[in-house]
Design a protein around this motif. Structure first.
Motif, PDB file in Angstrom:
ATOM      1  N   ASN A 202      40.663  45.667 -13.551  1.00 42.96           N
ATOM      2  CA  ASN A 202      40.134  45.504 -14.906  1.00 42.96           C
ATOM      3  C   ASN A 202      41.244  45.508 -15.941  1.00 42.96           C
ATOM      4  OD1 ASN A 202      37.666  45.497 -13.671  1.00 42.96           O
ATOM      5  ND2 ASN A 202      37.081  47.546 -14.352  1.00 42.96           N
ATOM      6  N   LEU A 203      41.074  44.675 -16.925  1.00 36.53           N
ATOM      7  CA  LEU A 203      42.053  44.529 -18.009  1.00 36.53           C
ATOM      8  C   LEU A 203      41.593  45.357 -19.200  1.00 36.53           C
ATOM      9  CD1 LEU A 203      44.583  42.833 -18.985  1.00 36.53           C
ATOM     10  CD2 LEU A 203      42.898  41.277 -19.990  1.00 36.53           C
ATOM     11  N   ARG A 204      42.519  46.047 -19.833  1.00 40.03           N
ATOM     12  CA  ARG A 204      42.167  46.921 -20.965  1.00 40.03           C
ATOM     13  C   ARG A 204      43.157  46.743 -22.103  1.00 40.03           C
ATOM     14  NH1 ARG A 204      41.351  51.399 -16.781  1.00 40.03           N
ATOM     15  NH2 ARG A 204      43.427  52.109 -17.349  1.00 40.03           N
TER      16      ARG A 204
ATOM     17  N   GLN B 207      48.739  31.660 -20.082  1.00 39.96           N
ATOM     18  CA  GLN B 207      49.878  32.552 -20.265  1.00 39.96           C
ATOM     19  C   GLN B 207      49.673  33.802 -19.426  1.00 39.96           C
ATOM     20  OE1 GLN B 207      50.397  34.183 -24.226  1.00 39.96           O
ATOM     21  NE2 GLN B 207      52.569  34.552 -23.878  1.00 39.96           N
ATOM     22  N   LEU B 208      50.681  34.170 -18.664  1.00 39.81           N
ATOM     23  CA  LEU B 208      50.590  35.357 -17.833  1.00 39.81           C
ATOM     24  C   LEU B 208      50.650  36.609 -18.691  1.00 39.81           C
ATOM     25  CD1 LEU B 208      50.573  36.548 -14.923  1.00 39.81           C
ATOM     26  CD2 LEU B 208      53.074  36.546 -15.046  1.00 39.81           C
ATOM     27  N   LEU B 209      49.617  37.446 -18.575  1.00 38.39           N
ATOM     28  CA  LEU B 209      49.589  38.720 -19.301  1.00 38.39           C
ATOM     29  C   LEU B 209      50.250  39.827 -18.495  1.00 38.39           C
ATOM     30  CD1 LEU B 209      45.966  38.954 -20.779  1.00 38.39           C
ATOM     31  CD2 LEU B 209      48.089  38.694 -22.056  1.00 38.39           C
ATOM     32  N   LEU B 210      49.879  39.903 -17.238  1.00 36.25           N
ATOM     33  CA  LEU B 210      50.433  40.946 -16.377  1.00 36.25           C
ATOM     34  C   LEU B 210      50.103  40.623 -14.930  1.00 36.25           C
ATOM     35  CD1 LEU B 210      47.606  42.533 -15.673  1.00 36.25           C
ATOM     36  CD2 LEU B 210      48.075  43.746 -17.794  1.00 36.25           C
ATOM     37  N   LYS B 211      50.747  41.379 -14.042  1.00 37.58           N
ATOM     38  CA  LYS B 211      50.544  41.152 -12.611  1.00 37.58           C
ATOM     39  C   LYS B 211      50.663  42.474 -11.869  1.00 37.58           C
ATOM     40  CE  LYS B 211      55.445  40.153 -11.865  1.00 37.58           C
ATOM     41  NZ  LYS B 211      55.935  40.320 -13.246  1.00 37.58           N
ATOM     42  N   TYR B 212      50.003  42.537 -10.722  1.00 35.35           N
ATOM     43  CA  TYR B 212      50.154  43.664  -9.811  1.00 35.35           C
ATOM     44  C   TYR B 212      50.574  43.124  -8.461  1.00 35.35           C
ATOM     45  CZ  TYR B 212      49.152  47.338  -6.540  1.00 35.35           C
ATOM     46  OH  TYR B 212      49.271  48.260  -5.535  1.00 35.35           O
ATOM     47  N   PHE B 213      51.699  43.633  -7.973  1.00 36.33           N
ATOM     48  CA  PHE B 213      52.153  43.261  -6.630  1.00 36.33           C
ATOM     49  C   PHE B 213      52.080  44.468  -5.701  1.00 36.33           C
ATOM     50  CE2 PHE B 213      52.753  39.358  -8.238  1.00 36.33           C
ATOM     51  CZ  PHE B 213      54.009  38.772  -8.305  1.00 36.33           C
ATOM     52  N   SER B 214      52.577  45.614  -6.170  1.00 31.55           N
ATOM     53  CA  SER B 214      52.574  46.830  -5.365  1.00 31.55           C
ATOM     54  C   SER B 214      53.000  47.974  -6.274  1.00 31.55           C
ATOM     55  CB  SER B 214      53.535  46.718  -4.175  1.00 31.55           C
ATOM     56  OG  SER B 214      54.861  46.585  -4.639  1.00 31.55           O
ATOM     57  N   GLY B 215      52.983  49.205  -5.735  1.00 30.42           N
ATOM     58  CA  GLY B 215      53.485  50.348  -6.492  1.00 30.42           C
ATOM     59  C   GLY B 215      52.443  50.918  -7.424  1.00 30.42           C
ATOM     60  N   ASP B 216      52.884  51.310  -8.595  1.00 29.02           N
ATOM     61  CA  ASP B 216      52.016  51.941  -9.582  1.00 29.02           C
ATOM     62  C   ASP B 216      50.795  51.071  -9.841  1.00 29.02           C
ATOM     63  OD1 ASP B 216      52.714  53.560 -12.804  1.00 29.02           O
ATOM     64  OD2 ASP B 216      50.865  53.339 -11.647  1.00 29.02           O
ATOM     65  N   THR B 217      49.631  51.678  -9.725  1.00 28.88           N
ATOM     66  CA  THR B 217      48.406  50.882  -9.842  1.00 28.88           C
ATOM     67  C   THR B 217      48.032  50.582 -11.285  1.00 28.88           C
ATOM     68  OG1 THR B 217      47.113  52.916  -9.737  1.00 28.88           O
ATOM     69  CG2 THR B 217      47.479  51.730  -7.659  1.00 28.88           C
ATOM     70  N   LEU B 218      48.678  51.203 -12.223  1.00 34.01           N
ATOM     71  CA  LEU B 218      48.463  50.901 -13.644  1.00 34.01           C
ATOM     72  C   LEU B 218      49.648  50.068 -14.108  1.00 34.01           C
ATOM     73  CD1 LEU B 218      46.684  51.354 -16.147  1.00 34.01           C
ATOM     74  CD2 LEU B 218      48.110  53.332 -16.683  1.00 34.01           C
ATOM     75  N   VAL B 219      49.382  48.845 -14.477  1.00 32.75           N
ATOM     76  CA  VAL B 219      50.463  47.939 -14.862  1.00 32.75           C
ATOM     77  C   VAL B 219      50.353  47.584 -16.332  1.00 32.75           C
ATOM     78  CG1 VAL B 219      50.820  46.997 -12.574  1.00 32.75           C
ATOM     79  CG2 VAL B 219      49.153  45.927 -14.046  1.00 32.75           C
ATOM     80  N   GLN B 220      51.501  47.497 -16.949  1.00 31.16           N
ATOM     81  CA  GLN B 220      51.567  47.148 -18.357  1.00 31.16           C
ATOM     82  C   GLN B 220      51.939  45.681 -18.495  1.00 31.16           C
ATOM     83  OE1 GLN B 220      50.730  49.465 -20.660  1.00 31.16           O
ATOM     84  NE2 GLN B 220      50.379  50.863 -18.932  1.00 31.16           N
TER      85      GLN B 220
ATOM     86  N   ALA C 250      46.345  46.877 -17.033  1.00 32.59           N
ATOM     87  CA  ALA C 250      45.295  46.707 -16.034  1.00 32.59           C
ATOM     88  C   ALA C 250      45.500  47.728 -14.938  1.00 32.59           C
ATOM     89  CB  ALA C 250      45.307  45.292 -15.462  1.00 32.59           C
ATOM     90  N   GLU C 251      44.409  48.126 -14.326  1.00 29.93           N
ATOM     91  CA  GLU C 251      44.467  49.130 -13.277  1.00 29.93           C
ATOM     92  C   GLU C 251      43.890  48.565 -11.985  1.00 29.93           C
ATOM     93  OE1 GLU C 251      42.617  52.849 -14.175  1.00 29.93           O
ATOM     94  OE2 GLU C 251      43.630  53.861 -12.509  1.00 29.93           O
ATOM     95  N   PHE C 252      44.662  48.636 -10.932  1.00 25.60           N
ATOM     96  CA  PHE C 252      44.242  48.200  -9.603  1.00 25.60           C
ATOM     97  C   PHE C 252      43.549  49.375  -8.927  1.00 25.60           C
ATOM     98  CE2 PHE C 252      43.976  46.352  -5.595  1.00 25.60           C
ATOM     99  CZ  PHE C 252      44.686  47.043  -4.633  1.00 25.60           C
ATOM    100  N   LYS C 253      42.303  49.158  -8.521  1.00 27.62           N
ATOM    101  CA  LYS C 253      41.562  50.180  -7.793  1.00 27.62           C
ATOM    102  C   LYS C 253      41.115  49.575  -6.468  1.00 27.62           C
ATOM    103  CE  LYS C 253      39.908  52.842 -11.767  1.00 27.62           C
ATOM    104  NZ  LYS C 253      38.726  53.406 -12.471  1.00 27.62           N
ATOM    105  N   ARG C 254      41.815  49.928  -5.430  1.00 24.35           N
ATOM    106  CA  ARG C 254      41.545  49.347  -4.118  1.00 24.35           C
ATOM    107  C   ARG C 254      40.135  49.698  -3.648  1.00 24.35           C
ATOM    108  NH1 ARG C 254      44.982  47.711  -0.140  1.00 24.35           N
ATOM    109  NH2 ARG C 254      46.760  48.715  -1.165  1.00 24.35           N
ATOM    110  N   SER C 255      39.709  50.926  -3.909  1.00 23.55           N
ATOM    111  CA  SER C 255      38.405  51.378  -3.400  1.00 23.55           C
ATOM    112  C   SER C 255      37.255  50.590  -4.029  1.00 23.55           C
ATOM    113  CB  SER C 255      38.220  52.866  -3.674  1.00 23.55           C
ATOM    114  OG  SER C 255      38.256  53.116  -5.067  1.00 23.55           O
ATOM    115  N   GLN C 256      37.485  50.080  -5.233  1.00 25.36           N
ATOM    116  CA  GLN C 256      36.453  49.320  -5.933  1.00 25.36           C
ATOM    117  C   GLN C 256      36.750  47.824  -5.933  1.00 25.36           C
ATOM    118  OE1 GLN C 256      35.838  50.990  -9.856  1.00 25.36           O
ATOM    119  NE2 GLN C 256      35.947  53.084  -9.091  1.00 25.36           N
TER     120      GLN C 256
END
Lengths: 113, 110
Positions: free
Chosen positions: A75-77, A45-58, A65-71
């Motif tokens: 990570n899912l929280r 089941q899909l919980l969430l996704k990041y494609f672009s834009g705000d790096t914190l996705v609900q 989850a927060e997308f951190k390009r530098s790292q």
């Protein structure tokens, strides 16, 4: 080649405690990132996704989850875990939203009373 | 809510037999996939299908595997001569933006 690392095979969290599941990816361009959950005997089941834009996705069920390009992390929280959250969680990366996915090995979440 | 439907949920077959795993994708989706998950291992990509042809396949997807979309709604995975190592959970997925997965078919080869 794409790769996804989920360093924790199992995590045990007390009910009501906060949760963070780690995911690191390797991909040359901007990745499309996903978290899926698999309950015992169930599908993904899909919980969430990041494609672009705000790096914190609900996502659903109170996850974020927060997308951190530098790292190279995604990570899912969840602030307060419920017993029903016990399941296996998979991080995945793709080139596009509809492209083939490369999955991590998964993290099994156990919730203690 | 629309969902991807897979049948059967469980299949037991003898080594060397042919099996067909069936999937009904979400109706307006354009991309279709098969993945598999061997017990205790990660989910692995097998094949993707777009515009009535295979768009990508992995090394796992050898000549014993084939996919079809026979009637514009169903999407099938055929394994011609099953081996013990084909025992796995097979997931179908469909996408227009992101992929939605079915509940899976657990294939056991004995």
């Amino acid at each position: 080649a794409q790769s996804v690392t989920q360093p924790d095979i199992h995590i045990t969290v007390s009910e009501g405690a906060s949760l963070e599941l780690r995911c690191n990816y390797s991909y040359g361009a901007t990745p499309y990132l996903f978290w899926y959950v698999q309950s015992p005997g169930q599908g993904l089941q899909l919980l969430l996704k990041y494609f672009s834009g705000d790096t914190l996705v609900q996502g659903i069920k109170g996850f974020e989850a927060e997308f951190k390009r530098s790292q190279s992390s995604f990570n899912l929280r969840k602030p307060s875990v419920h017993w029903s959250d016990a399941a296996e969680y998979f991080c995945a990366v793709g080139e596009e939203g509809y492209s083939t996915l490369t999955f991590g090995k998964g993290t099994m979440l156990l919730v203690s009373p | 809510e629309p969902e991807v439907t897979q049948t059967p949920s469980h299949q037991v077959t003898q080594m060397g037999q042919e099996v067909i795993l069936r999937c009904v994708p979400i109706s307006n989706h354009l991309y279709f996939y098969w993945y598999r998950q061997i017990l205790g291992q990660k989910v692995e990509f097998l094949v993707s299908f777009y515009n009535n042809e295979i768009s990508e396949k992995s090394e796992i997807f050898d000549d014993q595997f084939s996919v079809e979309r026979p009637d514009g709604s169903n999407f099938t995975l055929k394994i011609r001569s099953t081996k013990l190592e084909d025992s796995a959970m097979y997931f179908c997925a469909s996408a227009v933006g992101e992929a939605f997965f079915g509940q899976g078919t657990r294939l056991t080869v004995v």
